[in-house]
Design an enzyme around this catalytic site. Structure first.
Site, PDB file in Angstrom:
ATOM      1  N   THR A 132      42.378  83.200 -12.992  1.00 42.16           N
ATOM      2  CA  THR A 132      42.626  81.770 -12.884  1.00 42.16           C
ATOM      3  C   THR A 132      41.697  80.980 -13.796  1.00 42.16           C
ATOM      4  O   THR A 132      40.644  81.444 -14.208  1.00 42.16           O
ATOM      5  CB  THR A 132      42.441  81.286 -11.436  1.00 42.16           C
ATOM      6  OG1 THR A 132      41.079  81.527 -11.033  1.00 42.16           O
ATOM      7  CG2 THR A 132      43.391  82.007 -10.487  1.00 42.16           C
ATOM      8  N   VAL A 133      42.118  79.759 -14.091  1.00 45.02           N
ATOM      9  CA  VAL A 133      41.258  78.762 -14.708  1.00 45.02           C
ATOM     10  C   VAL A 133      41.072  77.638 -13.692  1.00 45.02           C
ATOM     11  O   VAL A 133      41.956  77.393 -12.869  1.00 45.02           O
ATOM     12  CB  VAL A 133      41.880  78.222 -16.021  1.00 45.02           C
ATOM     13  CG1 VAL A 133      41.844  79.277 -17.090  1.00 45.02           C
ATOM     14  CG2 VAL A 133      43.296  77.707 -15.825  1.00 45.02           C
ATOM     15  N   TYR A 186      52.549  73.008  -4.475  1.00 46.96           N
ATOM     16  CA  TYR A 186      52.804  74.441  -4.655  1.00 46.96           C
ATOM     17  C   TYR A 186      53.491  75.028  -3.425  1.00 46.96           C
ATOM     18  O   TYR A 186      54.343  75.914  -3.539  1.00 46.96           O
ATOM     19  CB  TYR A 186      51.492  75.174  -4.930  1.00 46.96           C
ATOM     20  CG  TYR A 186      50.963  74.977  -6.325  1.00 46.96           C
ATOM     21  CD1 TYR A 186      51.170  75.930  -7.326  1.00 46.96           C
ATOM     22  CD2 TYR A 186      50.252  73.828  -6.666  1.00 46.96           C
ATOM     23  CE1 TYR A 186      50.683  75.748  -8.609  1.00 46.96           C
ATOM     24  CE2 TYR A 186      49.766  73.625  -7.950  1.00 46.96           C
ATOM     25  CZ  TYR A 186      49.990  74.597  -8.915  1.00 46.96           C
ATOM     26  OH  TYR A 186      49.516  74.403 -10.197  1.00 46.96           O
ATOM     27  N   TRP A 240      46.147  84.244 -18.510  1.00 48.89           N
ATOM     28  CA  TRP A 240      46.056  83.156 -19.476  1.00 48.89           C
ATOM     29  C   TRP A 240      45.646  83.731 -20.834  1.00 48.89           C
ATOM     30  O   TRP A 240      44.789  84.604 -20.927  1.00 48.89           O
ATOM     31  CB  TRP A 240      45.032  82.123 -19.029  1.00 48.89           C
ATOM     32  CG  TRP A 240      45.410  81.373 -17.795  1.00 48.89           C
ATOM     33  CD1 TRP A 240      45.099  81.711 -16.511  1.00 48.89           C
ATOM     34  CD2 TRP A 240      46.168  80.159 -17.725  1.00 48.89           C
ATOM     35  NE1 TRP A 240      45.612  80.780 -15.638  1.00 48.89           N
ATOM     36  CE2 TRP A 240      46.267  79.805 -16.361  1.00 48.89           C
ATOM     37  CE3 TRP A 240      46.754  79.328 -18.678  1.00 48.89           C
ATOM     38  CZ2 TRP A 240      46.945  78.679 -15.931  1.00 48.89           C
ATOM     39  CZ3 TRP A 240      47.424  78.196 -18.260  1.00 48.89           C
ATOM     40  CH2 TRP A 240      47.514  77.873 -16.894  1.00 48.89           C
ATOM     41  N   CYS A 250      46.705  73.093 -16.254  1.00 45.54           N
ATOM     42  CA  CYS A 250      46.284  73.438 -14.889  1.00 45.54           C
ATOM     43  C   CYS A 250      45.525  72.304 -14.205  1.00 45.54           C
ATOM     44  O   CYS A 250      44.487  71.858 -14.711  1.00 45.54           O
ATOM     45  CB  CYS A 250      45.415  74.693 -14.940  1.00 45.54           C
ATOM     46  SG  CYS A 250      44.728  75.159 -13.341  1.00 45.54           S
TER      47      CYS A 250
END
Length: 329
Positions: free
Chosen positions: A111-112, A173, A77, A44
């Protein structure tokens, strides 16, 4: 992580737990060494920004690092690289568990990076932009000797960083997840207009702001380092490969070979994530064997432009043994 509006344009969802960890003792989440675990993923770019910042500032002893694997499903995740598929500190298999402890019934994106309070198991914040700034400012007491100043000109860094975020970090993206041809075309033009402008900006200077590495360089680099491995083909950002852009390719190699940058990258995990998780784009899940990453270690010549990578500071030491990535071969 994303949704599409009626125009077909990719729109990044708001962060679900956008808290702050500050040096104020009365803060909901006060700075305290050993209290938090930074959860990231090698794949990521948003997590990579914070991981690099932590490395350069020498905060490894103050903030532990957990690495989620490159593959995940609708549950979030997952720590599938750890023994038993469980993070050894947090004791969880899916990062969603830490979000649900923070917000019961949590139903937003997982998210990370995410900073998790170890004792409670709750996510304190997943605000990557605040994290990278706060690591430089709020955590200053715990920086290593020789830590660089990553924010020497905050106004200029934010100004150039805004364009990098809109058109490059998020721009790839917007290309990859566009729902219409018009949306894709707009994102593609904005991406390449910005990359051309950045190439011109960097043609006679080593770094984006001043003569040292700053947070602006970290923001741009995390997209450049993934460009040929993922964005060029997978996200259709394919006017050129990074290796065909002399200035940006040399700039990216310069930083890759700087301690704290290339030693955070695992190209195989990058490819496994993008090609293996985004089934709407790559339904077969086939992960490409290329490109050959050995070029990242070739001479870049950027030192001829001068500059002092760490300013009055020093390079970070080697990463801890449990944080090392496979060397390029």
């Amino acid at each position: 992580m994303e949704r599409e509006q009626g125009s077909g344009e990719f729109v990044r969802e708001p962060l679900g737990v956008a808290g702050r960890i500050t040096a104020e003792e009365s803060a909901p989440w006060p700075v305290a060494p050993g209290r938090y675990r930074l959860v990231g993923a090698r794949a990521c770019p948003w997590a990579n920004r914070v991981i690099i910042t932590r490395r350069l500032l020498g905060l490894e002893d103050a903030i532990s690092l957990g690495i989620a694997g490159p593959l995940h499903d609708e549950r979030s995740w997952r720590f599938h690289l750890d023994p038993g598929n469980v993070d050894p500190v947090l004791g969880i298999e899916y990062l969603r568990e830490a979000y649900e402890k923070a917000v019961p019934g949590y139903d937003d994106g997982v998210t990370v990076p995410a900073m998790v309070d170890v004792a409670s198991g709750k996510v304190a914040t997943n605000d990557y932009a605040a994290l990278e700034r706060d690591l430089s400012t709020e955590w200053r007491e715990f920086h290593r000797d020789g830590a660089p100043d990553l924010w020497p000109d905050a106004g200029e860094i934010d100004r150039i960083g805004e364009g990098i975020f809109d058109d490059v970090n998020n721009g790839v993206y917007k290309c990859g997840f566009a729902g219409t041809q018009d949306a894709y075309d707009r994102a593609y033009r904005a991406l390449w207009d910005r990359l051309d402008a950045l190439s011109g900006h960097l043609s006679d200077r080593r770094y984006l702001v001043g003569d040292t590495i700053t947070q602006a360089d970290i923001r741009l680099w995390v997209t450049l380092v993934r460009f040929d491995a993922a964005y060029h083909g997978h996200f259709k950002a394919n006017r050129h490969k990074l290796t065909e852009l002399p200035v940006l390719w040399a700039y990216a190699r310069d930083l890759f070979q700087t301690p704290g940058f290339g030693d955070t990258i695992d190209f195989e995990q990058v490819k496994q994530h993008y090609y293996g998780v985004h089934t709407s784009i790559n339904p077969t899940g086939i992960v490409p064997d290329g490109p050959d990453p050995s070029g990242w270690l070739t001479p870049h010549g950027r030192d001829e432009l001068g500059g002092r990578p760490f300013g009055d500071g020093t390079p970070p030491g080697p990463p801890p043994g449990n944080e090392r990535v496979p060397p390029l071969t």
